[in-house]
Design a protein around this motif. Structure first.
Motif, PDB file in Angstrom:
ATOM      1  N   THR A   1       3.290 -14.253 -15.643  1.00 61.64           N
ATOM      2  CA  THR A   1       2.536 -14.384 -14.404  1.00 61.64           C
ATOM      3  C   THR A   1       3.345 -13.718 -13.299  1.00 61.64           C
ATOM      4  OG1 THR A   1       1.649 -16.487 -15.175  1.00 61.64           O
ATOM      5  CG2 THR A   1       1.477 -16.044 -12.837  1.00 61.64           C
ATOM      6  N   VAL A   2       2.695 -12.861 -12.508  1.00 54.57           N
ATOM      7  CA  VAL A   2       3.410 -12.102 -11.482  1.00 54.57           C
ATOM      8  C   VAL A   2       2.703 -12.201 -10.130  1.00 54.57           C
ATOM      9  CG1 VAL A   2       4.406 -10.450 -13.100  1.00 54.57           C
ATOM     10  CG2 VAL A   2       2.198  -9.969 -12.096  1.00 54.57           C
ATOM     11  N   PRO A   3       3.475 -12.198  -9.028  1.00 53.32           N
ATOM     12  CA  PRO A   3       2.859 -12.145  -7.701  1.00 53.32           C
ATOM     13  C   PRO A   3       2.448 -10.709  -7.388  1.00 53.32           C
ATOM     14  CG  PRO A   3       5.228 -12.267  -7.489  1.00 53.32           C
ATOM     15  CD  PRO A   3       4.922 -12.359  -8.954  1.00 53.32           C
ATOM     16  N   VAL A   4       1.343 -10.566  -6.674  1.00 53.49           N
ATOM     17  CA  VAL A   4       0.814  -9.240  -6.350  1.00 53.49           C
ATOM     18  C   VAL A   4       0.416  -9.214  -4.875  1.00 53.49           C
ATOM     19  CG1 VAL A   4      -1.040  -7.599  -6.848  1.00 53.49           C
ATOM     20  CG2 VAL A   4      -0.085  -8.965  -8.689  1.00 53.49           C
ATOM     21  N   PHE A   5       0.713  -8.093  -4.197  1.00 55.18           N
ATOM     22  CA  PHE A   5       0.248  -7.888  -2.826  1.00 55.18           C
ATOM     23  C   PHE A   5      -0.703  -6.711  -2.825  1.00 55.18           C
ATOM     24  CE2 PHE A   5       0.490  -5.602   1.226  1.00 55.18           C
ATOM     25  CZ  PHE A   5       0.051  -6.600   2.079  1.00 55.18           C
ATOM     26  N   LYS A   6      -1.852  -6.888  -2.199  1.00 54.24           N
ATOM     27  CA  LYS A   6      -2.813  -5.801  -2.061  1.00 54.24           C
ATOM     28  C   LYS A   6      -3.034  -5.562  -0.570  1.00 54.24           C
ATOM     29  CE  LYS A   6      -7.412  -4.247  -3.240  1.00 54.24           C
ATOM     30  NZ  LYS A   6      -8.722  -4.599  -3.780  1.00 54.24           N
ATOM     31  N   ALA A   7      -2.718  -4.361  -0.112  1.00 54.25           N
ATOM     32  CA  ALA A   7      -2.844  -4.020   1.305  1.00 54.25           C
ATOM     33  C   ALA A   7      -4.310  -3.971   1.716  1.00 54.25           C
ATOM     34  CB  ALA A   7      -2.185  -2.680   1.583  1.00 54.25           C
ATOM     35  N   GLY A   8      -4.585  -4.431   2.930  1.00 52.09           N
ATOM     36  CA  GLY A   8      -5.931  -4.393   3.485  1.00 52.09           C
ATOM     37  C   GLY A   8      -6.236  -3.030   4.095  1.00 52.09           C
ATOM     38  N   LYS A   9      -7.498  -2.806   4.398  1.00 49.18           N
ATOM     39  CA  LYS A   9      -7.934  -1.510   4.910  1.00 49.18           C
ATOM     40  C   LYS A   9      -7.256  -1.148   6.229  1.00 49.18           C
ATOM     41  CE  LYS A   9     -12.074   1.162   6.126  1.00 49.18           C
ATOM     42  NZ  LYS A   9     -11.288   2.071   6.909  1.00 49.18           N
ATOM     43  N   ALA A  10      -7.151  -2.097   7.141  1.00 47.31           N
ATOM     44  CA  ALA A  10      -6.539  -1.799   8.444  1.00 47.31           C
ATOM     45  C   ALA A  10      -5.080  -1.384   8.288  1.00 47.31           C
ATOM     46  CB  ALA A  10      -6.656  -3.014   9.371  1.00 47.31           C
ATOM     47  N   LEU A  11      -4.339  -2.074   7.431  1.00 48.69           N
ATOM     48  CA  LEU A  11      -2.940  -1.709   7.184  1.00 48.69           C
ATOM     49  C   LEU A  11      -2.848  -0.327   6.547  1.00 48.69           C
ATOM     50  CD1 LEU A  11       0.059  -2.414   7.169  1.00 48.69           C
ATOM     51  CD2 LEU A  11      -0.292  -3.541   4.961  1.00 48.69           C
ATOM     52  N   LYS A  12      -3.699  -0.061   5.584  1.00 44.78           N
ATOM     53  CA  LYS A  12      -3.694   1.262   4.929  1.00 44.78           C
ATOM     54  C   LYS A  12      -3.971   2.368   5.942  1.00 44.78           C
ATOM     55  CE  LYS A  12      -5.314  -0.265   0.402  1.00 44.78           C
ATOM     56  NZ  LYS A  12      -6.438  -0.199  -0.563  1.00 44.78           N
TER      57      LYS A  12
END
Length: 92
Positions: A75-86
């Motif tokens: 099991t791993v932690p994941v970060f997904k950037a949002g549109k505004a940050l991108k």
């Protein structure tokens, strides 16, 4: 940027002492960590989201010996950037 540099930047931006900024940063990191341990998703609209995902077991190869091994499921932690940050990072 390391954690101490981040704390200094938060303190400067908000005009607060480093001790207060350190407590705030520790509280945010702790809250996100606690939520992920519980299996909850943490979402900041426009910034991104943190979640936990299961990674299946898979076959891998040792690059030194060429031997085939099995990488266990985890099991791993994941970060997904949002549109505004991108968009900000991309300079749009």
């Amino acid at each position: 940027m390391n954690k101490n540099e981040f704390i200094a930047m938060v303190a400067e931006r908000e005009g607060i002492e480093k001790k207060a900024a350190e407590k705030a940063v520790a509280a945010v990191i702790g809250a996100i960590t606690d939520a992920l341990v519980k299996g909850e998703k943490v979402q900041f609209v426009g910034f991104g989201s943190f979640e936990v995902r299961d990674r299946a077991e898979k076959k891998v190869r040792n690059p030194q010996t060429g031997a085939e091994l099995i990488s266990p499921a985890t099991t791993v932690p994941v970060f997904k950037a949002g549109k505004a940050l991108k968009d900000v990072v991309a300079g749009k």
